[in-house]
Design a protein around this motif. Structure first.
Motif, short mmCIF file in Angstrom:
data_model
loop_
_atom_site.label_atom_id
_atom_site.label_comp_id
_atom_site.label_asym_id
_atom_site.label_seq_id
_atom_site.Cartn_x
_atom_site.Cartn_y
_atom_site.Cartn_z
N ARG A 3 0.86 -1.19 0.00
CA ARG A 3 0.00 0.00 0.00
C ARG A 3 0.89 1.23 0.00
O ARG A 3 1.79 1.36 0.83
CB ARG A 3 -0.92 0.04 1.23
N ARG A 4 0.63 2.12 -0.93
CA ARG A 4 1.36 3.38 -1.03
C ARG A 4 0.35 4.52 -1.16
O ARG A 4 -0.81 4.30 -1.46
CB ARG A 4 2.29 3.39 -2.25
N VAL A 5 0.83 5.72 -0.94
CA VAL A 5 -0.02 6.90 -1.04
C VAL A 5 0.33 7.62 -2.33
O VAL A 5 1.50 7.87 -2.62
CB VAL A 5 0.17 7.83 0.18
N GLY A 6 -0.72 7.95 -3.09
CA GLY A 6 -0.51 8.61 -4.37
C GLY A 6 -1.17 9.97 -4.44
O GLY A 6 -1.26 10.70 -3.45
N HIS A 7 -1.62 10.30 -5.63
CA HIS A 7 -2.22 11.60 -5.94
C HIS A 7 -3.36 11.93 -4.98
O HIS A 7 -4.23 11.11 -4.76
CB HIS A 7 -2.71 11.57 -7.39
N LYS A 8 -3.31 13.11 -4.40
CA LYS A 8 -4.32 13.61 -3.48
C LYS A 8 -4.51 12.72 -2.25
O LYS A 8 -5.58 12.67 -1.67
CB LYS A 8 -5.65 13.84 -4.20
N GLY A 9 -3.47 11.96 -1.90
CA GLY A 9 -3.52 11.13 -0.70
C GLY A 9 -4.25 9.81 -0.87
O GLY A 9 -4.45 9.10 0.11
N ARG A 10 -4.63 9.47 -2.10
CA ARG A 10 -5.32 8.19 -2.33
C ARG A 10 -4.33 7.04 -2.23
O ARG A 10 -3.26 7.08 -2.84
CB ARG A 10 -5.98 8.16 -3.71
N GLU A 11 -4.73 6.00 -1.53
CA GLU A 11 -3.87 4.82 -1.41
C GLU A 11 -4.12 3.86 -2.56
O GLU A 11 -5.23 3.80 -3.11
CB GLU A 11 -4.12 4.12 -0.07
N ARG A 66 -2.98 1.56 -15.08
CA ARG A 66 -4.22 1.66 -14.30
C ARG A 66 -4.53 3.09 -13.86
O ARG A 66 -5.58 3.36 -13.30
CB ARG A 66 -4.14 0.75 -13.07
N GLY A 67 -3.61 4.01 -14.09
CA GLY A 67 -3.85 5.41 -13.76
C GLY A 67 -3.49 5.79 -12.34
O GLY A 67 -3.74 6.92 -11.92
N GLU A 68 -2.86 4.90 -11.60
CA GLU A 68 -2.47 5.18 -10.22
C GLU A 68 -1.14 5.93 -10.15
O GLU A 68 -0.85 6.59 -9.17
CB GLU A 68 -2.35 3.86 -9.44
N MET A 69 -0.35 5.77 -11.20
CA MET A 69 0.97 6.40 -11.26
C MET A 69 1.16 7.00 -12.64
O MET A 69 0.39 6.73 -13.57
CB MET A 69 2.07 5.36 -10.99
N SER A 70 2.22 7.79 -12.75
CA SER A 70 2.66 8.35 -14.02
C SER A 70 4.07 7.83 -14.28
O SER A 70 4.69 7.27 -13.38
CB SER A 70 2.66 9.88 -13.90
N LEU A 71 4.56 8.00 -15.48
CA LEU A 71 5.94 7.61 -15.73
C LEU A 71 6.90 8.50 -14.93
O LEU A 71 7.92 8.04 -14.45
CB LEU A 71 6.27 7.70 -17.23
N ILE A 72 6.54 9.79 -14.78
CA ILE A 72 7.40 10.74 -14.09
C ILE A 72 6.63 11.43 -12.98
O ILE A 72 5.51 11.90 -13.19
CB ILE A 72 7.96 11.78 -15.07
N GLY A 73 7.24 11.50 -11.82
CA GLY A 73 6.64 12.18 -10.67
C GLY A 73 7.38 11.75 -9.41
O GLY A 73 8.30 10.93 -9.46
N PRO A 74 6.98 12.27 -8.27
CA PRO A 74 7.60 11.84 -7.01
C PRO A 74 7.32 10.36 -6.76
O PRO A 74 6.25 9.86 -7.10
CB PRO A 74 6.90 12.69 -5.95
N ARG A 75 8.26 9.65 -6.19
CA ARG A 75 8.03 8.24 -5.87
C ARG A 75 6.94 8.14 -4.81
O ARG A 75 6.89 8.95 -3.89
CB ARG A 75 9.32 7.59 -5.35
N ARG A 121 4.21 21.77 3.58
CA ARG A 121 4.97 21.94 2.32
C ARG A 121 5.25 20.58 1.68
O ARG A 121 5.11 20.42 0.48
CB ARG A 121 6.26 22.69 2.60
N GLN A 122 5.64 19.61 2.48
CA GLN A 122 5.95 18.29 1.94
C GLN A 122 4.71 17.61 1.35
O GLN A 122 4.81 16.86 0.39
CB GLN A 122 6.57 17.41 3.02
N ARG A 123 3.54 17.90 1.88
CA ARG A 123 2.30 17.33 1.35
C ARG A 123 2.03 17.77 -0.08
O ARG A 123 1.28 17.14 -0.80
CB ARG A 123 1.10 17.70 2.23
N ARG A 124 2.70 18.83 -0.52
CA ARG A 124 2.52 19.31 -1.88
C ARG A 124 2.93 18.27 -2.92
O ARG A 124 2.46 18.29 -4.04
CB ARG A 124 3.30 20.61 -2.10
N ARG A 125 3.81 17.35 -2.53
CA ARG A 125 4.23 16.33 -3.49
C ARG A 125 3.07 15.40 -3.87
O ARG A 125 3.14 14.68 -4.86
CB ARG A 125 5.43 15.55 -2.96
N LEU A 126 1.97 15.44 -3.10
CA LEU A 126 0.78 14.64 -3.41
C LEU A 126 -0.14 15.34 -4.40
O LEU A 126 -1.19 14.81 -4.75
CB LEU A 126 0.01 14.31 -2.13
N GLU A 127 0.23 16.52 -4.86
CA GLU A 127 -0.59 17.27 -5.80
C GLU A 127 -0.57 16.68 -7.21
O GLU A 127 -1.40 17.03 -8.04
CB GLU A 127 -0.14 18.75 -5.86
#
Length: 192
Positions: free
Chosen positions: A41-49, A101-110, A123-129
């Motif tokens: 389980r990981r956290v992605g865009h907008k905090g969705r797991e 599946r649309g959960e990740m992109s090729l490029i972005g924060p891990r 400020r760090q939460r901004r990486r979930l944008e």
């Protein structure tokens, strides 16, 4: 990255990597007979797991043994096949499916673990944008050899400055970064 480019890149990547994935799956099975894939389980865009996919490189149940989630070079939980897969970052290839599946992109924060996100500053939460990526600005600037705060700061920089040019730079420099190692070393990794 633009979604159609993510889909095309991930589909082509899976097709191109399929022989390598098949060999890796065979090596994992021959090594200890356990499952080939590992879901975490990981956290992605907008905090969705979501369930991040990886080739399993450690013994079954490794997260409840030894150092828990932390992994460093020489960790006895890493299997023989896992050492090679990690060194070459082949264990990350199943995440191309996460991109499809649309959960990740090729490029972005891990994508990170929920307990790490809980400790983020505003400020760090901004990486979930944006969607998490297979590779990103922090990966080409030192990966896990960087301190946690430095990695997060590089990710926030990317959120603020992403462009086609920056993405091309990341793609061009990723192959070299893959061979720079995946272990935290003396200064990198998650803070205690």
């Amino acid at each position: 990255m633009i979604r159609p480019l993510d889909i095309a890149g991930a589909a082509l990547g899976l097709v191109a990597a399929s022989p390598l994935l098949a060999l890796a799956a065979l090596a994992i099975k021959l090594d200890d007979g356990g499952p080939v894939l590992y879901r975490q389980r990981r956290v992605g865009h907008k905090g969705r797991e979501f369930d991040l996919l990886k080739l399993r490189t450690m013994v079954v149940g490794a997260e409840s043994q030894g150092a828990g989630w932390a992994v460093n070079k020489g960790d006895p939980r890493i299997t023989r096949a896992g050492r090679v897969l990690r060194r070459l970052s082949i264990d990350e290839l199943p995440q191309l499916w996460n991109v499809l599946r649309g959960e990740m992109s090729l490029i972005g924060p891990r994508p990170t673990l929920a307990y790490q996100v809980e400790r983020y500053t505003p400020r760090q939460r901004r990486r979930l944008e944006i969607k998490p990526g297979l590779t990103g600005w922090a990966q080409i600037h030192g990966r896990t050899k960087l301190s946690w705060d430095d990695r997060i700061e590089l990710d926030v920089w990317y959120v603020d400055n992403r462009s086609a040019w920056v993405d091309l730079k990341i793609l061009a420099r990723t192959p070299r970064a893959l061979f720079s190692g995946t272990y935290k070393g003396e200064t990198g990794g998650w803070r205690n």
